[in-house]
Enzyme design. Structure first.
Site, short mmCIF file in Angstrom:
data_model
loop_
_atom_site.label_atom_id
_atom_site.label_comp_id
_atom_site.label_asym_id
_atom_site.label_seq_id
_atom_site.Cartn_x
_atom_site.Cartn_y
_atom_site.Cartn_z
N ASP A 70 0.81 -1.45 0.06
CA ASP A 70 -0.06 0.08 0.08
C ASP A 70 0.79 1.37 0.04
O ASP A 70 2.10 1.05 0.61
CB ASP A 70 -0.97 0.08 1.43
CG ASP A 70 -1.88 1.29 1.09
OD1 ASP A 70 -2.72 0.96 0.21
OD2 ASP A 70 -1.99 2.17 1.98
C1 LIG Z 1 2.53 9.10 -5.45
C2 LIG Z 1 2.26 7.94 -6.56
C3 LIG Z 1 1.61 7.11 -6.38
N1 LIG Z 1 1.14 6.00 -7.21
C4 LIG Z 1 0.25 4.82 -7.26
C5 LIG Z 1 1.11 3.72 -6.59
C6 LIG Z 1 -0.31 3.06 -6.40
O1 LIG Z 1 -0.51 2.04 -7.35
C7 LIG Z 1 -1.21 3.98 -5.84
C8 LIG Z 1 -1.66 3.98 -4.54
O2 LIG Z 1 -2.96 3.29 -4.32
P1 LIG Z 1 -2.68 1.79 -3.64
O3 LIG Z 1 -4.27 1.61 -2.66
O4 LIG Z 1 -1.43 1.80 -2.68
O5 LIG Z 1 -2.74 0.63 -4.72
P2 LIG Z 1 -3.62 0.54 -5.92
O6 LIG Z 1 -5.37 0.45 -5.36
O7 LIG Z 1 -3.06 1.23 -7.02
O8 LIG Z 1 -3.59 -0.96 -6.01
P3 LIG Z 1 -3.60 -2.31 -5.21
O9 LIG Z 1 -4.50 -1.96 -4.02
O10 LIG Z 1 -4.49 -3.27 -6.20
O11 LIG Z 1 -2.24 -2.91 -4.87
O12 LIG Z 1 -0.74 5.36 -6.40
C9 LIG Z 1 2.08 6.15 -8.62
O13 LIG Z 1 1.86 5.16 -9.60
N2 LIG Z 1 2.93 7.22 -8.87
C10 LIG Z 1 3.27 8.07 -7.70
O14 LIG Z 1 3.97 9.03 -7.85
#
Ligand SMILES: Cc1cn([C@H]2C[C@H](O)[C@@H](COP(=O)(O)OP(=O)(O)OP(=O)(O)O)O2)c(=O)[nH]c1=O
Length: 191
Positions: A70
């Protein structure tokens, strides 16, 4: 066998770049911070719940190890998850503008009778953004599905003045910490 309990394309890509073969599990774990829950505890709890739910979904697959992760953006005590709409994305970026925030990523590996966590905390300074810049970025669509409404791996890089920490951790899966965790679990990359 390793399973990734994530629908995030970035996590799939980063784990593949580390050289691991893995199955993927689609889960929908609610992400709600309890009142007063410290941000790092919240991130860790949600990542653990994702991994635990993945192991449960697999039932009795022998030797299964599930990775759950997460990522949240944290400014002071405020936690920014994924924006629900354009107005929410705009509001997040306005608050992050001109300030340094933390990006916390927690990774859990859970197998039968054992579990272990790695955490990565990065400090990200966002440039001072005017409303037109924020509106143009949100209109690009990139803000959606990203904690804090930006993607450091995309056009969002143009908004980031400085990063101290883990670039892959900001993207959702800290590669150094994850590789160490996998090694500790006795899992090795493909030859
Ligand atoms: C800050 C930042 C976040 N993110 C993304 C990473 C995570 O995918 C998302 C945060 O949400 P999460 O809830 O961590 O993950 P998710 O819902 O995408 O996937 P899952 O729960 O199925 O594993 O934000 C980026 O891709 N780039 C960035 O610079």
């Amino acid at each position: 066998m390793l399973y990734l309990a994530s629908q995030s394309p970035r996590r799939r890509q980063l784990l593949d770049l580390l050289g691991y073969d893995f199955g993927t599990l689609d889960l929908d774990i609610p992400e709600h911070r309890a009142p007063g829950e410290p941000p790092q505890d919240y991130v860790s709890r949600v990542a653990r719940e994702k991994a635990g739910a993945g192991l449960l979904q697999l039932g009795g697959v022998a030797g299964a190890v599930v990775l759950g992760a997460d990522t949240e953006v944290v400014l002071d005590d405020t936690v920014f998850g994924k924006p629900v709409d354009a107005a929410d994305a705009h509001r997040m970026l306005r608050q992050l503008s001109g300030k340094t925030h933390r990006v916390i990523s927690s990774v859990w590996l859970v197998g039968a009778g054992r579990e272990r966590q790695a955490v990565s905390v990065s400090h990200v300074r966002m440039a001072a953004l005017d409303d037109a810049t924020i509106a143009a970025y949100v209109a690009s669509g990139e803000a959606f599905g990203k904690a804090g409404a930006y993607a450091i791996q995309g056009r969002g890089a143009a908004l980031i003045e400085h990063l101290s920490g883990s670039h892959s951790g900001v993207m959702g899966l800290p590669m150094f910490e994850t590789a160490a965790l996998l090694r500790d679990f006795g899992l090795t990359p493909r030859a």
